[in-house]
Design an enzyme around this catalytic site. Structure first.
Site, short mmCIF file in Angstrom:
data_model
loop_
_atom_site.label_atom_id
_atom_site.label_comp_id
_atom_site.label_asym_id
_atom_site.label_seq_id
_atom_site.Cartn_x
_atom_site.Cartn_y
_atom_site.Cartn_z
N GLY A 25 0.78 -1.23 0.00
CA GLY A 25 0.00 0.00 0.00
C GLY A 25 0.81 1.27 0.00
O GLY A 25 0.27 2.37 -0.06
N HIS A 26 2.14 1.17 0.08
CA HIS A 26 2.99 2.37 0.09
C HIS A 26 3.30 2.73 -1.36
O HIS A 26 4.01 2.00 -2.05
CB HIS A 26 4.27 2.10 0.87
CG HIS A 26 5.14 3.32 1.02
ND1 HIS A 26 4.89 4.31 1.93
CD2 HIS A 26 6.24 3.70 0.35
CE1 HIS A 26 5.80 5.24 1.82
NE2 HIS A 26 6.64 4.91 0.87
N LEU A 27 2.78 3.83 -1.83
CA LEU A 27 2.93 4.23 -3.22
C LEU A 27 2.61 3.06 -4.14
O LEU A 27 3.48 2.51 -4.80
CB LEU A 27 4.35 4.75 -3.50
CG LEU A 27 4.79 5.96 -2.69
CD1 LEU A 27 6.27 6.25 -2.93
CD2 LEU A 27 3.96 7.18 -3.03
#
Length: 134
Positions: A25-27
């Site tokens: 979900g990070h970038l």
């Protein structure tokens, strides 16, 4: 651990995988290893663990009633680290004085600098009469 000399250096490596929890979900459009996310980045964790190993190899193994505490860390992230990268952590012993150890490191990917660190840690005795902190 790739190489080491007690009291001098320790070189370690970790491979960045897209399956690492920090990347989820990070970038989402671009998998980057975050430089600093709570509770800490994988790169900083690798630095701290490598420092603990160098400290113990340079002095003595922890006694049953001891723990190693990383007290300070200064970090500088210089370039992104992406899935597929192999990060080499080159830790140097800066000062070993009694129960305190100061150390620094450079993190590289294929010879390119991606991060730099400075830190200090110490050994502490745990009171056996008190509950363990973990």
């Amino acid at each position: 651990m790739l190489d080491h000399e007690p009291g001098e250096f320790l070189r370690s490596m970790f491979a960045v995988s897209a399956e690492m929890g920090a990347l989820s979900g990070h970038l989402p459009e671009r998998g980057l290893t975050p430089g600093a996310i709570l509770p800490g980045s994988h790169t900083m964790q690798a630095f701290a663990q490598s420092g603990v190993l160098l400290y113990q190899l340079s002095s003595a193994p922890l006694a049953d009633d001891e723990a190693t505490l990383v007290g300070t860390v200064k970090s500088r992230f210089l370039a992104p680290v992406v899935p597929g990268d192999q990060v080499v952590i080159d830790v140097r012993a800066d000062r070993l004085s009694g129960r305190t150890f100061a150390f620094s490191a450079a993190a590289t990917v294929e010879g390119r600098s991606v991060a730099g660190f400075r830190g200090a840690m110490s050994r502490v005795r745990l009171d056996p009469a008190k509950a363990r902190p973990w």
